[in-house]
Scaffold this active site. Structure first.
Site, short mmCIF file in Angstrom:
data_model
loop_
_atom_site.label_atom_id
_atom_site.label_comp_id
_atom_site.label_asym_id
_atom_site.label_seq_id
_atom_site.Cartn_x
_atom_site.Cartn_y
_atom_site.Cartn_z
N TRP A 59 6.92 -3.55 7.08
CA TRP A 59 5.25 -4.46 6.53
C TRP A 59 5.76 -5.25 7.57
O TRP A 59 6.98 -5.95 6.72
CB TRP A 59 5.61 -3.98 5.01
CG TRP A 59 4.13 -5.17 4.68
CD1 TRP A 59 2.65 -4.79 4.92
CD2 TRP A 59 4.52 -6.61 4.58
NE1 TRP A 59 1.62 -5.99 4.22
CE2 TRP A 59 2.96 -6.78 3.79
CE3 TRP A 59 5.04 -7.67 3.88
CZ2 TRP A 59 2.66 -8.04 3.30
CZ3 TRP A 59 5.23 -8.94 3.36
CH2 TRP A 59 3.81 -8.86 3.05
N ASN A 80 14.98 -3.09 4.08
CA ASN A 80 13.62 -3.25 3.64
C ASN A 80 14.08 -5.02 2.60
O ASN A 80 14.88 -4.24 1.47
CB ASN A 80 13.07 -2.22 2.48
CG ASN A 80 11.93 -3.03 1.40
OD1 ASN A 80 11.47 -3.95 1.35
ND2 ASN A 80 11.57 -2.20 0.43
N GLY A 81 13.03 -5.79 2.97
CA GLY A 81 13.38 -6.90 2.01
C GLY A 81 13.37 -8.30 2.55
O GLY A 81 13.20 -8.38 4.29
N GLU A 85 -9.58 -5.44 -1.17
CA GLU A 85 -8.31 -5.10 -0.23
C GLU A 85 -8.86 -4.15 0.46
O GLU A 85 -8.58 -3.47 1.94
CB GLU A 85 -7.74 -5.12 -1.22
CG GLU A 85 -7.93 -3.06 -2.27
CD GLU A 85 -6.74 -3.34 -2.74
OE1 GLU A 85 -6.43 -2.57 -3.94
OE2 GLU A 85 -5.06 -3.40 -2.45
N ARG A 103 3.96 2.24 2.57
CA ARG A 103 4.94 1.29 2.37
C ARG A 103 4.52 0.07 3.40
O ARG A 103 5.12 -1.18 3.17
CB ARG A 103 5.82 1.53 1.60
CG ARG A 103 5.74 2.78 0.87
CD ARG A 103 7.94 2.88 0.40
NE ARG A 103 8.73 1.40 0.26
CZ ARG A 103 8.69 1.64 -1.27
NH1 ARG A 103 8.42 2.52 -2.11
NH2 ARG A 103 8.84 0.41 -1.68
N HIS A 125 -22.31 -21.28 -15.14
CA HIS A 125 -21.79 -23.02 -15.04
C HIS A 125 -20.62 -23.24 -13.43
O HIS A 125 -20.48 -24.26 -13.06
CB HIS A 125 -20.57 -22.36 -15.92
CG HIS A 125 -20.55 -22.99 -17.89
ND1 HIS A 125 -21.02 -24.40 -17.96
CD2 HIS A 125 -20.36 -21.76 -18.46
CE1 HIS A 125 -21.44 -23.09 -19.38
NE2 HIS A 125 -21.00 -22.65 -20.22
N GLU A 182 -11.95 -6.18 -11.46
CA GLU A 182 -11.02 -5.32 -10.28
C GLU A 182 -11.61 -4.89 -9.83
O GLU A 182 -11.68 -4.31 -9.05
CB GLU A 182 -11.16 -4.39 -11.39
CG GLU A 182 -10.01 -2.38 -11.29
CD GLU A 182 -8.74 -2.78 -10.09
OE1 GLU A 182 -8.23 -3.93 -10.07
OE2 GLU A 182 -8.25 -1.49 -9.90
N LYS A 231 -10.35 -4.82 -5.73
CA LYS A 231 -10.70 -3.27 -4.74
C LYS A 231 -11.78 -3.21 -3.87
O LYS A 231 -11.18 -3.14 -2.67
CB LYS A 231 -11.90 -1.72 -5.67
CG LYS A 231 -10.82 -1.09 -6.83
CD LYS A 231 -9.81 -0.39 -6.51
CE LYS A 231 -8.50 -1.09 -6.47
NZ LYS A 231 -8.03 -1.77 -7.14
N CYS A 283 7.77 -1.76 3.06
CA CYS A 283 8.18 -0.81 4.09
C CYS A 283 9.18 -0.23 3.76
O CYS A 283 9.65 0.20 2.58
CB CYS A 283 9.70 -1.88 4.68
SG CYS A 283 9.99 -3.27 5.34
N LYS A 304 1.81 -1.12 0.09
CA LYS A 304 1.44 -0.25 -1.64
C LYS A 304 3.02 -1.03 -2.58
O LYS A 304 1.27 -1.79 -4.01
CB LYS A 304 2.54 0.92 -1.38
CG LYS A 304 1.95 2.04 -2.51
CD LYS A 304 0.84 1.83 -3.29
CE LYS A 304 0.06 2.75 -4.68
NZ LYS A 304 -0.74 2.47 -5.41
O1 M6R Z 1 3.24 -2.04 -8.23
P1 M6R Z 1 2.64 -2.94 -8.90
O2 M6R Z 1 1.57 -2.30 -10.34
O3 M6R Z 1 3.83 -3.89 -9.57
O4 M6R Z 1 2.14 -3.58 -8.34
C1 M6R Z 1 0.87 -4.90 -8.28
C2 M6R Z 1 0.10 -5.14 -7.35
O5 M6R Z 1 0.74 -5.41 -6.57
C3 M6R Z 1 -1.22 -3.92 -6.97
O6 M6R Z 1 -2.01 -3.52 -8.42
C4 M6R Z 1 -1.91 -4.56 -6.05
O7 M6R Z 1 -2.94 -5.54 -6.88
C5 M6R Z 1 -2.73 -2.99 -5.90
N1 M6R Z 1 -2.51 -3.42 -4.10
C6 M6R Z 1 -4.75 -3.30 -5.74
O8 M6R Z 1 -5.06 -2.24 -5.39
#
Ligand code: M6R
Length: 618
Positions: free
Chosen positions: A79, A105-106, A495, A27, A511, A488, A492, A2, A613
């Site tokens: 969100w 927000n929250g 997501e 956000r 394994h 990682e 990527k 949010c 985000k």
């Molecule tokens: O703001 P932060 O680094 O704490 O966020 C952690 C994760 O939410 C963030 O890295 C998330 O996995 C990303 N969308 C990955 O690309």
């Protein structure tokens, strides 16, 4: 999660707020809404509009039916947590009489009990959200005679959970009042105008002077004043700071996506994160390291807590810290940490890694660690955010604002900070000679150039992506510091391209995961440098096993690696760098691959479905 904007000043509030929401849309983008207040003969009135879906829907609606002219208003981009993303659940929420409009927000943890209490008292709540109760409570206080600031203080003391609340009162167009607990809020200080935002991007085109708010504070802004109190009404203060980036950093600059722009900003982001780290004698220096050398010498265990991409940066840190300092390191998902009763002492250093500095899981993990008397060091990209503020020490990364939901430059600069921390500990504890530390620092300083050279070969990766638009599954393999990079790369792809992707430690393949291999399945292999011959040769065996089963091997290996070439269906070259620094170049082809594939599949790369985000709820 949010985005929130508030404004009081001489401009059209709707223009300022829509612009702010555009910059905060990363956000959350389930719905958007806006409310303004303007004086009338009868005292004043609130007009509002809110629409499910992206901000564009709200803009379309407001273009047809504009809100009244006003210099005071609030806005929200959502969100969804409680209630599906529809017009009814969109913010702002109004009280029973329409006197108050409020955005949130929250998560209000006790909203159920409050809802029952309000309904018993005759209030008619119309949404499925937790937020609406706060609007009704606030309005009840106003009706009883409190002003908006006092009403907010009283309302907050009834709420449990995490919240940033921002509200306007129809009968007082001169002010916007906000409150925060466990959720972000900053004040933008203008000349004859003031702003509120979930982060500074909300008002960066108007001012770069900001005020960071503390926990449990209420802030009242008018056009020419900002006053802060605690929830109990006692006067309080914020911390002023200057934002060291400007509007251009929050624009796409000709790129199709923020993510792609941010990938290409990595040479600069890494260089900036390395700036000013050496003393005149050449020793490594971390300026916000508020822990004394003795405290660091006493550290006998390190626990790294983080989520998502930041967690993978933590995994790389473990290799570096243990290798250079011989201090044992555990890396833990922040969301799991406090629930397993971790063993913490005053000699345990907990490192919390977070780009946003607001991730609720990481924040709660650090609070748990501090409650057990452990010291906490934050690695963070966002000045003024909660995680560094609540930590004992901080290493700031200097990536500039990261707007694409998929973290890229945030990740690379976290890797830099982790390596700097490892080297600093080695220097302080004397586990590495000064010239060894200097040598690694020299190598680190060459990384922007190496990253540049990987980016220069982006077209090869784009062709690779174009050849895989029909892939259903993609696997990633790595070893040692390349293993987190494999994870990682898979994250990527999941997501933003919504593909099934998994990363494995290459040695684990046999394994179990090897059963997934079939003819033509793409397997991206991050190959360790040749000077780590054991690691390299073991990886080579893994690649051969993959190929023997008909899968397609896409190998990311050091330039001139002739041993890999015969077994690679596609070979992507990386500059020659030491194994612990290789993640800084190996991550880039994987970022480009995901960005391009998601683009070709027609997805919204910057705003992937279901994500936000910064995840400010647990
Ligand atoms: O703001 P932060 O680094 O704490 O966020 C952690 C994760 O939410 C963030 O890295 C998330 O996995 C990303 N969308 C990955 O690309």
């Amino acid at each position: 999660m949010c985005g929130i904007v508030g404004y009081v000043g001489p401009r059209q509030a709707t223009d300022v707020i829509l612009e702010g929401l555009r910059r905060l849309e990363y956000r959350g983008y389930d719905s958007a809404g806006i409310a303004v207040v303007h004086a009338t003969e009868a005292g004043g009135t609130i007009s509002s509009d809110k629409r499910a879906g992206k901000l564009a829907n709200l803009e379309k609606s407001m273009a047809t039916t504009p809100l009244a002219e006003s210099g005071t208003g609030i806005g929200h981009t959502r969100w969804a947590t409680h209630g599906p993303p529809n017009d009814r659940n969109a913010h702002p929420h109004l009280g029973s009489t329409g006197r108050v409009a409020l955005v949130h927000n929250g998560i209000l943890e006790n909203f159920d009990a409050l809802r029952v209490e309000l309904e018993r008292a005759g209030h008619d709540l119309i949404s499925d959200t937790d937020t609406e109760v706060a609007a009704h409570l606030l309005e009840r206080e106003l009706t009883a005679g409190a002003d908006l600031t006092t009403a907010m203080q009283r309302t907050c003391s009834r709420l449990r959970g995490a919240f940033t609340l921002v509200a306007i009162d129809a009968l007082d167009p001169s002010r916007v009042v906000a409150a925060r607990r466990n959720s972000p809020l900053v004040v933008g200080l203008g000349d004859g105008e003031n702003f509120l935002g979930s982060d500074v991007a909300a008002f960066i085109e108007h001012t770069r002077e900001a005020l960071e708010l503390g926990q449990d504070q209420v802030v009242t802004i008018t056009a020419d004043s900002v006053s802060i109190t605690g929830f109990d009404g006692a006067p309080s203060e914020g911390r002023g700071y200057h934002v060291d980036w400007d509007l251009s950093a929050a624009e796409k600059d000709g790129f199709d996506w923020f993510m792609r722009k941010e990938i290409f900003e990595q040479p600069r982001a890494v260089a900036d994160s390395l700036l000013g780290r050496r003393t005149s004698s050449g020793a490594l220096h971390l300026d916000e390291m508020r822990l004394s050398e003795q405290e660091l010498r006493d550290v006998d265990k390190i626990i790294i807590v983080a989520c998502g991409t930041a967690f993978y940066a933590g995994m790389v840190a473990k290799y570096a810290i243990e290798h250079w300092t011989r201090v044992p390191v555990e890396v833990e998902l922040a969301s799991e940490f406090r629930y397993r009763d971790p063993i913490l002492t005053s000699d345990t250093l907990v490192v919390a890694i977070s780009q946003s500095g607001e991730t609720a899981d990481t924040l709660q993990a650090l609070r748990h660690a501090r409650a057990q008397r452990s010291r906490v060091l934050a690695i963070c990209n966002t000045n003024g955010s909660t995680i560094p503020r609540e930590s004992d020490a901080v290493i700031y990364t200097h990536a500039g604002p990261e707007i694409g939901v998929a973290s890229t430059k945030g990740f690379l600069t976290q890797l830099v900070a982790c390596l700097l921390l490892a080297l600093y500990l080695a220097q302080v504890k004397g586990t590495r000679y000064g010239d060894e530390v200097t040598q690694v620092l020299d190598q680190l300083e060459q990384m922007p150039e190496h990253i540049e050279s990987v980016l220069a070969a982006a077209d090869q990766i784009y062709e690779l992506a174009a050849a895989h638009t029909d892939a259903k599954t993609v696997l990633f393999l790595g070893r040692h510091a390349g293993y987190p990079i494999a994870l990682e790369g898979a994250l990527k792809l999941k997501e933003i391209a919504y593909l099934h992707a998994e990363g494995f430690a290459a040695g684990e393949l046999k394994h179990g995961p090897i059963a997934l291999l079939e003819e033509g399945l793409p397997v991206l292999c991050v190959v360790p440098p040749r000077d780590r011959d054991q690691l390299h040769d073991k990886m080579l065996s893994g690649i051969q096993e993959v190929r023997a089963r008909g899968a397609r091997t896409i190998c990311i290996a050091e330039e001139g690696d002739t041993a890999i070439a015969p077994y690679a269906d596609v070979l992507i070259s990386l500059p020659k760098v030491p194994v612990l620094l290789q993640p800084l170049v190996a991550a880039i082809p994987l970022q480009l691959f995901a960005c391009e594939l998601a683009t070709l599949l027609g997805h919204d790369v910057d705003q992937p479905r279901n994500l936000a985000k910064s995840v400010t709820v647990e």
